[in-house]
Write an enzyme that holds these catalytic residues in place. Structure first.
Site, PDB file in Angstrom:
ATOM      1  N   ASP A 104       0.837  -1.192   0.000  1.00 51.85           N
ATOM      2  CA  ASP A 104       0.000   0.000   0.000  1.00 51.85           C
ATOM      3  C   ASP A 104       0.875   1.247   0.000  1.00 51.85           C
ATOM      4  OD1 ASP A 104      -2.732   1.162   0.286  1.00 51.85           O
ATOM      5  OD2 ASP A 104      -3.146  -0.806   1.140  1.00 51.85           O
ATOM      6  N   ASP A 210      -3.470   4.637  -2.167  1.00 49.92           N
ATOM      7  CA  ASP A 210      -4.594   5.118  -1.376  1.00 49.92           C
ATOM      8  C   ASP A 210      -5.006   6.524  -1.812  1.00 49.92           C
ATOM      9  OD1 ASP A 210      -6.291   4.660   1.074  1.00 49.92           O
ATOM     10  OD2 ASP A 210      -5.253   6.487   1.706  1.00 49.92           O
ATOM     11  N   GLU A 267      -6.780   3.974  -5.833  1.00 56.94           N
ATOM     12  CA  GLU A 267      -8.082   4.239  -5.226  1.00 56.94           C
ATOM     13  C   GLU A 267      -8.453   5.677  -5.582  1.00 56.94           C
ATOM     14  OE1 GLU A 267     -10.189   3.856  -0.857  1.00 56.94           O
ATOM     15  OE2 GLU A 267      -8.242   4.839  -0.992  1.00 56.94           O
ATOM     16  N   HIS A 342     -11.173  -3.792   2.508  1.00 59.18           N
ATOM     17  CA  HIS A 342     -11.119  -3.454   3.929  1.00 59.18           C
ATOM     18  C   HIS A 342     -12.043  -2.302   4.304  1.00 59.18           C
ATOM     19  CE1 HIS A 342      -8.459  -0.785   1.783  1.00 59.18           C
ATOM     20  NE2 HIS A 342      -8.474   0.048   2.805  1.00 59.18           N
ATOM     21  N   ASP A 343     -12.555  -1.578   3.312  1.00 59.34           N
ATOM     22  CA  ASP A 343     -13.441  -0.440   3.572  1.00 59.34           C
ATOM     23  C   ASP A 343     -14.904  -0.744   3.274  1.00 59.34           C
ATOM     24  OD1 ASP A 343     -11.458   1.312   4.421  1.00 59.34           O
ATOM     25  OD2 ASP A 343     -11.071   2.083   2.407  1.00 59.34           O
TER      26      ASP A 343
END
Length: 752
Positions: A104, A210, A267, A342-343
């Site tokens: 990440d 991210d 993202e 994960h979100d």
């Protein structure tokens, strides 16, 4: 006839990804928190799903305000997860199994505990002040202080935090402990590039980025339009999502990614404009490979907030997929396919809301519906097991997510005695909270689901349905979701042209019960038909343009084991399929020559010739030429070996071998070094590695030769597969010693 247009093929298009949230994956030391050694222990389990890439969510040093997305040091690993050495072992473990590791990259913001921010907030004159976004307050007519604008934080409240020490506000689009970096400041851009190279040089194969489209912001920082009349704070995404310099920054990032042939997925929230997306992912723009689109996972949000009740129809979901499938195919872009991460909550609950009795077929149906579309499929931990949302009986004390807890505090503060409002909030958390995806993975029916020790309190409660749904049971059950995912991904690989590169056509567009589409490549065509209900349906194929069906390749009621066997050759390249460059013998030998230091490096698929490597290092000034030839033997720990094969990533291994040779030349004043390694199948008794060193004196030559050999075995990114006479097979590091530590090979010394 489908797919007449030219196609840009790429390894990352043909891959699939498995995402790991480290805190909840596997606890190896019984402290209640998952860790990297725990992940390493499950790599074979992951490999057997059929994925190609493992994505590791943030594991860097962090105060864990936002579960690792508040990074305090990009070059260190959080103590609870392990060490940098553990990450290196994870990278090696993935590579040994033919998988890649994705990390990440969180560079829109840092933790407020990062040294950069500590320096930045210490003084307006500090050299790090401009590394973050600082603005003076707005003062009204009455002399009251206000934030610079009305932007809302993604975690509730204002996106600005006042800092008493310097009398200014800093921007935090997320938690107050997550200040936004200022990409307008060139040292920030350089620092990000340095971080990328650090991990890529360690063997990391790419990054998930991210909120990468937030890094460029409108420098006027204007007030956002008022869309929610009930709130003082408004969404300012118009001014910070896809800002004016975004693609300039992404071009810089993409240049590094291309240098390493690295994978990338961004993202990018709030992006619905096709042209803007295409600027980031179009094949020849060299920015990023693909992005995560949010439209389908925002489908159940309320008018102003995700924790408000919302509604959707199957046709809404189909319209989303049709839009992006067709657009990317027509414009040489690429999709990232996902239901969960994960979100997001668990897909069975969000997209089917099925009864428990239909969990199995619902999870299988969702696997087919997603993974056979055009794009790279992402599987989130536990999704391969059909894990579900947290129980409806959980109270607020069970939740851990900062987004959820901040929302709850706002509800309680504003409606302290409104039990109905609190009940609605809890209902929405059970449906949409990020905690639904963050419960520990259910490995067995042992206490705590086998995630941690039986007497340990895990950092978050395990879903109590682990007694029925767990990995141990599913691995044993040929009809499980776990094996079905392997079958789906195997099908995708076997029919690569259709399911990766074929076009996509929506079928039965108006149905609220059936999601159907076709994939076609030239004269090959497949129909994917999904029943989105808990009832048996009759479906008229002919009225939907399907004249006949030649063969059923896979269905949710098949034994997944039988289906997997049908696709067992999915990983075998046919003569028409291009090998990745690093596995293609025709792209070898790969060599490196440093004339100044007389260093010669060779990676080759052909037999090694000792005279070639000795002649490369020979010198009139030499007092000794030391030569080592490592050969393959017919047993390992008394187990008969039929053959060995070697593989490598040449860009990495040549760089490592060069460093080893340079160290030896410098330390022992060598006159020359040659290192050659054979790749591919090496028959028993033939040489796999040759090392030649030339020195002024024999003692230095002996020592240097042995040190170079040891360093090659310990550091070079070369792996071997031992195939045994009994049919077994093992990947292992390119070790040069047997089970008792004896050196393997035929050394000889020539002294002149």
């Amino acid at each position: 006839m489908g797919s007449p247009k030219p196609i840009n093929r790429a390894w990352w298009k043909e891959s699939s990804v498995y995402q790991i949230w480290p805190a909840s994956y596997k606890d190896s030391n019984d402290d209640g928190i998952g860790d990297i050694p725990g992940i390493i222990s499950k790599l074979d389990y992951i490999k057997n799903i059929g994925v190609d890439i493992v994505w590791l969510c943030p594991s860097y040093k962090s105060p864990q305000v936002d579960m690792g997305y508040d990074i305090a040091d990009y070059y260190s690993i959080a103590d609870e997860y392990g060490t940098v050495a553990d990450v290196e072992k994870l990278i090696q473990g993935c590579h040994q199994r033919g998988m890649k590791l994705l990390m990440d990259l969180v560079v829109n913001h840092t933790s407020d505990q990062h040294e950069w921010f500590k320096q930045s907030r210490s003084s307006k004159n500090n050299e790090f002040r401009d590394w973050y976004v600082w603005k003076p307050p707005r003062i009204d007519e009455q002399g009251n202080r206000h934030p610079p604008n009305n932007w809302v934080s993604h975690f509730q409240g204002s996106a600005w935090q006042f800092d008493e020490l310097t009398g200014e506000y800093y921007l935090h689009l997320y938690a107050t402990e997550q200040p936004d970096l200022n990409w307008e400041h060139p040292p920030v851009v350089k620092a990000v590039h340095d971080i990328m190279r650090f991990w890529l040089d360690k063997g990391c194969d790419g990054f998930r980025m991210d909120v990468i489209n937030f890094i460029s912001k409108d420098q006027a920082f204007p007030d956002a339009p008022i869309k929610n009349p009930h709130s003082e704070w408004q969404w300012g995404d118009k001014y910070y999502a896809n800002g004016p310099r975004l693609h300039e920054y992404l071009q810089g990032v993409g240049k590094i990614l291309k240098e390493y042939d690295a994978f990338s997925v961004g993202e990018m929230p709030f992006v619905k404009d096709e042209k803007e997306v295409l600027r980031a992912v179009q094949f020849d723009r060299n920015e990023i490979n693909m992005i995560f689109n949010f439209e389908h996972v925002d489908i159940d949000h309320g008018q102003y907030d995700k924790f408000e009740p919302g509604s959707w129809k199957l046709t809404d979901l189909k319209e989303f997929f049709e839009r992006w499938q067709k657009f990317m195919y027509a414009n040489d872009g690429w999709n990232a396919l996902y239901w969960e991460n994960h979100d997001q909550p668990r897909c069975i609950d969000r997209f089917t809301n099925s009864k428990e009795e239909y969990r199995l077929v619902a999870s299988k149906m969702l696997a087919i519906a997603l993974a056979l579309q055009s794009g790279t499929p992402f599987v989130y931990q536990g999704q391969e097991l059909g894990m579900r949302n947290v129980p409806t009986t959980w109270g607020i004390e069970e939740y851990r997510d900062i987004d959820c807890l901040n929302h709850w505090n706002g509800v309680v503060k504003g409606k302290k005695f409104d039990t109905r409002a609190q009940a609605i909030a809890l209902q929405e958390y059970q449906k949409k909270s990020r905690d639904n995806a963050r419960t520990p993975v259910q490995w067995s029916d042992a206490p705590n689901g086998g995630f941690t020790g039986p007497n340990v309190k895990p950092w978050m409660s395990v879903n109590p349905d682990y007694v029925r749904v767990n990995a141990a049971a599913e691995v044993k059950d040929p009809n499980s979701t776990y094996h079905f995912w392997a079958a789906v991904l195997g099908l995708r690989k076997k029919y690569l042209d259709i399911f990766v590169y074929g076009d996509w056509v929506n079928v039965d567009r108006t149905s609220e019960k059936v999601f159907a589409y076709t994939r076609q490549y030239e004269n090959q065509k497949a129909l994917v038909l999904c029943n989105w209900t808990e009832k048996t349906l009759d479906w008229d194929a002919s009225s939907n343009g399907i004249a006949s069906v030649k063969e059923v390749l896979l269905n949710t009621y098949d034994s997944a084991t039988e289906a997997t066997q049908r696709f067992s050759d999915a990983y075998t390249m046919t003569s028409q399929e291009a090998l990745p460059a690093h596995l293609d013998p025709t792209t070898y030998p790969r060599t490196h020559h440093d004339a100044a230091q007389n260093i010669h490096l060779t990676l080759t698929y052909t037999p090694l010739d000792p005279n070639t490597y000795l002649s490369q290092v020979s010198s009139p000034a030499a007092g000794a030429n030391v030569f080592f030839l490592g050969t393959t033997r017919d047993t390992f720990e008394d187990r008969p070996v039929s053959q060995l094969s070697y593989t490598t990533y040449p860009l990495l291994s040549l760089k490592t071998l060069a460093a080893i040779a340079e160290d030896a030349v410098r330390k022992h004043q060598l006159l020359g070094v040659s290192i050659a390694h054979r790749l591919g199948v090496v028959p028993i008794g033939e040489a796999s590695i040759a090392i030649a060193v030339s020195s002024g004196h024999r003692a230095a030559g002996w020592r240097a030769g042995e040190e170079v050999l040891e360093a090659c075995k310990e550091r070079a990114e070369i792996w071997k597969r031992e195939e045994f006479v009994d049919g077994g097979m093992e990947w292992r590091a390119n070790a040069d010693r047997d089970g008792e530590g004896r050196l393997v090979g035929n050394p000889r010394m020539e002294e002149s």
